[in-house]
Scaffold this active site. Structure first.
Site, PDB file in Angstrom:
ATOM      1  N   MET A  27       0.830  -1.202   0.000  1.00 30.68           N
ATOM      2  CA  MET A  27       0.000   0.000   0.000  1.00 30.68           C
ATOM      3  C   MET A  27       0.867   1.254   0.000  1.00 30.68           C
ATOM      4  SD  MET A  27      -2.740   1.081   2.962  1.00 30.68           S
ATOM      5  CE  MET A  27      -1.485   1.300   4.221  1.00 30.68           C
ATOM      6  N   SER A 101       4.372  -6.239   2.209  1.00 35.21           N
ATOM      7  CA  SER A 101       3.163  -5.830   2.910  1.00 35.21           C
ATOM      8  C   SER A 101       1.931  -6.458   2.257  1.00 35.21           C
ATOM      9  CB  SER A 101       3.096  -4.307   2.962  1.00 35.21           C
ATOM     10  OG  SER A 101       2.145  -3.869   3.907  1.00 35.21           O
ATOM     11  N   GLN A 102       0.919  -5.656   1.836  1.00 34.76           N
ATOM     12  CA  GLN A 102      -0.298  -6.261   1.302  1.00 34.76           C
ATOM     13  C   GLN A 102      -0.035  -7.044   0.015  1.00 34.76           C
ATOM     14  OE1 GLN A 102      -3.099  -3.016   0.643  1.00 34.76           O
ATOM     15  NE2 GLN A 102      -2.409  -2.681  -1.452  1.00 34.76           N
ATOM     16  N   ASP A 221       7.141  -3.420  14.270  1.00 36.27           N
ATOM     17  CA  ASP A 221       6.210  -2.884  13.270  1.00 36.27           C
ATOM     18  C   ASP A 221       5.187  -1.962  13.937  1.00 36.27           C
ATOM     19  OD1 ASP A 221       4.399  -2.556  11.095  1.00 36.27           O
ATOM     20  OD2 ASP A 221       5.068  -4.480  10.290  1.00 36.27           O
ATOM     21  N   HIS A 277       8.076  -1.504   9.936  1.00 36.98           N
ATOM     22  CA  HIS A 277       7.497  -2.169   8.772  1.00 36.98           C
ATOM     23  C   HIS A 277       8.386  -2.050   7.537  1.00 36.98           C
ATOM     24  CE1 HIS A 277       4.189  -4.073   6.754  1.00 36.98           C
ATOM     25  NE2 HIS A 277       4.062  -3.097   5.880  1.00 36.98           N
TER      26      HIS A 277
END
Length: 296
Positions: A27, A101-102, A221, A277
């Site tokens: 994202m 991530s996503q 994170d 993250h």
């Protein structure tokens, strides 16, 4: 150590072309800009001479690609990417995949839904993926704060409204532990790929055909809540305080995705690193990801 690494690269070059690598960004990120996954692509090409790297672009430009990370239905994105990968002649002999991530859960969906019609996917590496979803959105990547706050409010109060599910990517992996039944039946993406509605045997078989599923959790994170989701852990249903580690969750104990089987066979790899993250050093990545899983 450096000499050994050079020798591994030389051996790989002698033995044939390195296994191609597919990347899917997260994202607020893009496929190709130098400060984004374009930089990761260059890093991989430098450290694995001769490797082909496909950094996925969902759309006709980097701007579209970034926007689609927020607003294009993940089911449509996964279908689009399955088509891209099937049509890429450089991948015909198989490839490794890295999700950021996503992009991690999206690539897992590609494996599960399309793995049987794609060339061999060897290793799937998930860097900070939200595999059991999220229940919090502290930061929104590149979005400015007013928009970020608006998205957060939508997720808190209307995540499972049909129009929100179809209009906002992050809603499709919003997992409210206080209302598990609504999540299971209203999520248009995550509950499906996690086999929470019905057992899709193709999903299980395709995931188990991987050589390795590598899950990387970032110990500090501040973006993903809870960070245990990066290892398939999550809140115990009915509350939002007690966290269940992977091996105590239903997805594992009921083997909904074959993770227990993969674990016993040594195919499920759990790694962690300090940092926020997606923050990792080149040295950590080379030692823990590149050498064991990308030089194959």
């Amino acid at each position: 150590m450096k000499i050994l690494f050079i020798l591994l690269c030389v051996i790989k070059l002698i033995s044939g072309t390195p296994t191609p690598i597919v990347l899917w960004h997260g994202m607020g990120d893009t496929c190709c800009l130098s400060f984004s996954l374009g930089g990761i692509k260059v890093f991989l090409e430098k450290n694995i001479p001769g490797v082909y790297v496909n950094s996925l672009k969902v759309g006709n430009s980097s701007i579209e690609d970034l926007e689609n990370g927020y607003f294009m239905n993940p089911n449509q994105q996964v279908e689009y990417v399955c088509g891209l990968l099937a049509a890429d002649p450089q991948l015909k002999d198989g490839f490794n995949a890295i999700g950021f991530s996503q992009g991690s859960q999206f690539l897992r969906a590609v494996v599960q839904r399309c793995g049987h019609i794609l060339p061999k996917i060897k290793n799937l590496i998930s860097l900070g993926g939200q595999h059991q979803g999220v229940y919090g959105l502290p930061h929104c990547g590149a979005l400015m704060h007013p928009t970020c706050d608006y998205i957060r409010q939508l997720l808190n109060y209307a995540a499972y409204e049909n129009w929100v599910q179809n209009a906002l990517v992050q809603a499709t992996y919003w997992h409210d532990p206080l209302d598990d039944e609504t999540y299971i039946h209203k999520s248009i993406f995550l509950s499906d790929i996690n086999n929470e509605i019905m057992a899709n045997k193709t999903y299980i078989q395709n995931l188990n055909n991987l050589d390795h599923l590598v899950l990387v959790k970032f110990d500090n994170d501040t973006i993903v809540q809870p960070r245990e989701t990066e290892w398939f852990g999550y809140y115990e249903p009915g509350q939002s305080k007690k966290l269940l580690p992977l091996r105590e969750t239903k997805i594992y104990t009921e083997d909904r995705l074959g993770l227990k089987k993969m674990d016993k066979e040594g195919k499920l790899i759990l790694l962690s690193t300090v940092g926020d993250h997606l923050r990792f050093s080149d040295t950590w990545f080379i030692d823990n990801i590149l050498k064991p899983y990308l030089l194959n």
